[in-house]
Design a protein around this motif. Sequence first.
Motif, PDB file in Angstrom:
ATOM      1  N   VAL A  45       5.274   6.168   6.644  1.00  0.00           N
ATOM      2  CA  VAL A  45       4.508   6.678   5.488  1.00  0.00           C
ATOM      3  C   VAL A  45       5.050   6.161   4.161  1.00  0.00           C
ATOM      4  O   VAL A  45       4.593   6.571   3.094  1.00  0.00           O
ATOM      5  CB  VAL A  45       4.468   8.224   5.484  1.00  0.00           C
ATOM      6  CG1 VAL A  45       3.677   8.760   6.671  1.00  0.00           C
ATOM      7  CG2 VAL A  45       5.877   8.803   5.466  1.00  0.00           C
ATOM      8  N   GLY A  46       6.040   5.268   4.240  1.00  0.00           N
ATOM      9  CA  GLY A  46       6.534   4.663   2.995  1.00  0.00           C
ATOM     10  C   GLY A  46       7.463   3.516   3.356  1.00  0.00           C
ATOM     11  O   GLY A  46       8.256   3.644   4.294  1.00  0.00           O
ATOM     12  N   GLN A  47       7.312   2.403   2.649  1.00  0.00           N
ATOM     13  CA  GLN A  47       8.225   1.296   2.952  1.00  0.00           C
ATOM     14  C   GLN A  47       8.196   0.243   1.848  1.00  0.00           C
ATOM     15  O   GLN A  47       7.164  -0.011   1.255  1.00  0.00           O
ATOM     16  CB  GLN A  47       7.849   0.627   4.270  1.00  0.00           C
ATOM     17  CG  GLN A  47       6.456   0.055   4.330  1.00  0.00           C
ATOM     18  CD  GLN A  47       6.189  -0.596   5.683  1.00  0.00           C
ATOM     19  OE1 GLN A  47       7.055  -1.263   6.255  1.00  0.00           O
ATOM     20  NE2 GLN A  47       5.008  -0.372   6.227  1.00  0.00           N
ATOM     21  N   PHE A  48       9.380  -0.294   1.550  1.00  0.00           N
ATOM     22  CA  PHE A  48       9.469  -1.523   0.770  1.00  0.00           C
ATOM     23  C   PHE A  48      10.780  -2.200   1.141  1.00  0.00           C
ATOM     24  O   PHE A  48      11.745  -1.536   1.540  1.00  0.00           O
ATOM     25  CB  PHE A  48       9.337  -1.299  -0.736  1.00  0.00           C
ATOM     26  CG  PHE A  48      10.354  -0.385  -1.352  1.00  0.00           C
ATOM     27  CD1 PHE A  48      10.098   0.972  -1.464  1.00  0.00           C
ATOM     28  CD2 PHE A  48      11.584  -0.875  -1.805  1.00  0.00           C
ATOM     29  CE1 PHE A  48      11.030   1.826  -2.040  1.00  0.00           C
ATOM     30  CE2 PHE A  48      12.517  -0.027  -2.375  1.00  0.00           C
ATOM     31  CZ  PHE A  48      12.241   1.329  -2.487  1.00  0.00           C
ATOM     32  N   HIS A  82      12.555   2.541  -7.282  1.00  0.00           N
ATOM     33  CA  HIS A  82      11.986   2.666  -8.633  1.00  0.00           C
ATOM     34  C   HIS A  82      10.702   1.850  -8.707  1.00  0.00           C
ATOM     35  O   HIS A  82      10.483   0.930  -7.896  1.00  0.00           O
ATOM     36  CB  HIS A  82      12.974   2.134  -9.678  1.00  0.00           C
ATOM     37  CG  HIS A  82      14.302   2.821  -9.626  1.00  0.00           C
ATOM     38  ND1 HIS A  82      14.507   4.082 -10.123  1.00  0.00           N
ATOM     39  CD2 HIS A  82      15.485   2.424  -9.094  1.00  0.00           C
ATOM     40  CE1 HIS A  82      15.758   4.434  -9.925  1.00  0.00           C
ATOM     41  NE2 HIS A  82      16.380   3.458  -9.287  1.00  0.00           N
ATOM     42  N   ASP A  83       9.870   2.150  -9.712  1.00  0.00           N
ATOM     43  CA  ASP A  83       8.644   1.361  -9.884  1.00  0.00           C
ATOM     44  C   ASP A  83       8.978  -0.118 -10.046  1.00  0.00           C
ATOM     45  O   ASP A  83       8.224  -1.003  -9.612  1.00  0.00           O
ATOM     46  CB  ASP A  83       7.863   1.884 -11.096  1.00  0.00           C
ATOM     47  CG  ASP A  83       7.341   3.310 -10.851  1.00  0.00           C
ATOM     48  OD1 ASP A  83       7.648   4.202 -11.658  1.00  0.00           O
ATOM     49  OD2 ASP A  83       6.659   3.523  -9.820  1.00  0.00           O
ATOM     50  N   ALA A  84      10.141  -0.390 -10.635  1.00  0.00           N
ATOM     51  CA  ALA A  84      10.553  -1.802 -10.810  1.00  0.00           C
ATOM     52  C   ALA A  84      10.620  -2.531  -9.469  1.00  0.00           C
ATOM     53  O   ALA A  84      10.420  -3.755  -9.414  1.00  0.00           O
ATOM     54  CB  ALA A  84      11.909  -1.858 -11.511  1.00  0.00           C
ATOM     55  N   CYS A  85      10.886  -1.797  -8.391  1.00  0.00           N
ATOM     56  CA  CYS A  85      11.006  -2.466  -7.077  1.00  0.00           C
ATOM     57  C   CYS A  85       9.672  -3.079  -6.659  1.00  0.00           C
ATOM     58  O   CYS A  85       9.640  -4.157  -6.056  1.00  0.00           O
ATOM     59  CB  CYS A  85      11.471  -1.472  -6.023  1.00  0.00           C
ATOM     60  SG  CYS A  85      13.117  -0.823  -6.340  1.00  0.00           S
ATOM     61  N   TRP A  86       8.575  -2.411  -6.994  1.00  0.00           N
ATOM     62  CA  TRP A  86       7.254  -3.002  -6.675  1.00  0.00           C
ATOM     63  C   TRP A  86       6.837  -4.019  -7.728  1.00  0.00           C
ATOM     64  O   TRP A  86       6.341  -5.091  -7.420  1.00  0.00           O
ATOM     65  CB  TRP A  86       6.178  -1.914  -6.584  1.00  0.00           C
ATOM     66  CG  TRP A  86       6.007  -1.210  -5.277  1.00  0.00           C
ATOM     67  CD1 TRP A  86       5.668   0.098  -5.110  1.00  0.00           C
ATOM     68  CD2 TRP A  86       6.161  -1.736  -3.942  1.00  0.00           C
ATOM     69  NE1 TRP A  86       5.578   0.404  -3.764  1.00  0.00           N
ATOM     70  CE2 TRP A  86       5.878  -0.712  -3.026  1.00  0.00           C
ATOM     71  CE3 TRP A  86       6.480  -2.991  -3.434  1.00  0.00           C
ATOM     72  CZ2 TRP A  86       5.925  -0.875  -1.647  1.00  0.00           C
ATOM     73  CZ3 TRP A  86       6.533  -3.155  -2.053  1.00  0.00           C
ATOM     74  CH2 TRP A  86       6.257  -2.102  -1.169  1.00  0.00           C
ATOM     75  N   ILE A  87       7.084  -3.698  -9.010  1.00  0.00           N
ATOM     76  CA  ILE A  87       6.611  -4.611 -10.079  1.00  0.00           C
ATOM     77  C   ILE A  87       7.332  -5.951  -9.968  1.00  0.00           C
ATOM     78  O   ILE A  87       6.814  -6.996 -10.355  1.00  0.00           O
ATOM     79  CB  ILE A  87       6.781  -3.963 -11.464  1.00  0.00           C
ATOM     80  CG1 ILE A  87       6.002  -2.625 -11.500  1.00  0.00           C
ATOM     81  CG2 ILE A  87       6.292  -4.879 -12.579  1.00  0.00           C
ATOM     82  CD1 ILE A  87       4.543  -2.728 -11.057  1.00  0.00           C
ATOM     83  N   ASN A  88       8.521  -5.909  -9.388  1.00  0.00           N
ATOM     84  CA  ASN A  88       9.296  -7.144  -9.157  1.00  0.00           C
ATOM     85  C   ASN A  88       8.527  -8.150  -8.314  1.00  0.00           C
ATOM     86  O   ASN A  88       8.800  -9.353  -8.365  1.00  0.00           O
ATOM     87  CB  ASN A  88      10.602  -6.772  -8.455  1.00  0.00           C
ATOM     88  CG  ASN A  88      11.566  -7.934  -8.319  1.00  0.00           C
ATOM     89  OD1 ASN A  88      11.921  -8.587  -9.301  1.00  0.00           O
ATOM     90  ND2 ASN A  88      11.978  -8.232  -7.097  1.00  0.00           N
ATOM     91  N   ASP A  89       7.535  -7.682  -7.580  1.00  0.00           N
ATOM     92  CA  ASP A  89       6.735  -8.601  -6.751  1.00  0.00           C
ATOM     93  C   ASP A  89       5.621  -9.289  -7.547  1.00  0.00           C
ATOM     94  O   ASP A  89       5.007 -10.236  -7.042  1.00  0.00           O
ATOM     95  CB  ASP A  89       6.085  -7.827  -5.581  1.00  0.00           C
ATOM     96  CG  ASP A  89       7.081  -7.595  -4.445  1.00  0.00           C
ATOM     97  OD1 ASP A  89       8.259  -7.967  -4.627  1.00  0.00           O
ATOM     98  OD2 ASP A  89       6.695  -7.032  -3.408  1.00  0.00           O
TER      99      ASP A  89
END
Length: 416
Positions: A326-329, A362-369
């Motif tokens: 239900v969640g992953q990065f 953190h949101d930065a972990c996704w925006i980093n993509d």
Amino acid sequence: MPAPGENMRINGDRLWDSIHEMAEIGPGIAGGNNRQTVTDEDGEGRHLFQRWCEEAGLTMGVDEMGTMFARREGTDPDALPVYVGSHLDTQPTGGRYDGVLGVLGGLEIIRTLNDLGIKTKHPIVVTNWTNEEGTRFAPAMLASGVFAGKHDLQWAYDRTDAKGLKFGDELERIGWKGEEKVGDRKMHAFFELHIEQGPILEAEGKDIGVVTHGQGLRWIQCTVTGKESHTGSTPMPMRKNAGRGLALITELVHEIAMKHQPNAVGAIGHIDIYPNSRNIIPGKAVFTIDFRSHLMEVIDAMLNEFNERAPKLCEDIGVTLETEIVGQFNPPAFDKNCVAAVRNAAERLGYSHKDIVSGAGHDACWINDVAPTAMVMCPCVDGLSHNEAEDISKEWATAGADVLFHAVVETAEIVE
Ligand code: HGY
Ligand code: MN
Ligand code: MN
């Protein structure tokens, strides 16, 4: 491009006052905050942030996930903006600084640029990402995940909370469902200031964490099914106790994470047991495992061992196990140029600093993509977070925001 002069600093008192004015919205029961995503309290906090942004001359955009983008114009309208922000939603027993420091630190940059009459080539956009915490509606970093193309918008709208309410309906109910298409915005760079939420910086006496990488995460939701029956009259050999399945898996998760020290963590934070009656054997247990590591091979090894051993543990005690991710990065490596801008800023300002891996997501972990991204961290007392006693000093907040200011303004390019 000239970097900001080392004498250029934010106004720490103003930042500190704004953080604590925001903290009055959605107060917790022990001095922290309970301003969960898309609740009325979240809506109230958004309105306060919007008022502050308007007072600072910013124009506000809101996308279909409710993420708020407050824009300060640059001298070159064609230049992609530098984004800076974090989240205003909190855990149910959250602290006053997790997320808020990053959003209001971004606003403080604008307030300081206005005070100094400084223009930048690139616009600067202060951002409040919706539902970073993922506690009411899983997964964490939901809006930034849709923005980065990791989740479909409708899938996000259909996420439900413990009462069966849908995220999209709640977002509409509080009046923050915007018109902008999620992810249309293109970024020159993104910076996020955040408390460390761990003990390293304080223990080593460092003012600033220069975040080079983050941990990857897997949230595995487990449903163990047994059979409800009387706790008094059901013979022990006949029992199908879902609570035992929960207990055995809790211990298994800990054992697996301990095998990979110091590069892994694992625990179960969310637990629902049914029917949760004192004299009924639990027929069902629903809970979420949180495995993390900054090494992908360790995440894979933990998942493999769990998938090999957990079903057998349940079978041996007569219960069944179903699992769902239900969640992953995956572990992010932040942009080297943006990381260097953070490190150079700390150096220029004379703050002690060290490179660090972010333990929290953190949101930065996704925006980093989708854009060059980096994070600035400041210490927190005893490394404590996701606890109402979360605490930082004004000096730490000011140092973090100073470094954020210099990294953002250098990247946005001062126009003399
Ligand atoms: O779960 C996390 O790491 C973040 O605090 N939401
Ligand atoms: Mn956070
Ligand atoms: Mn958090």
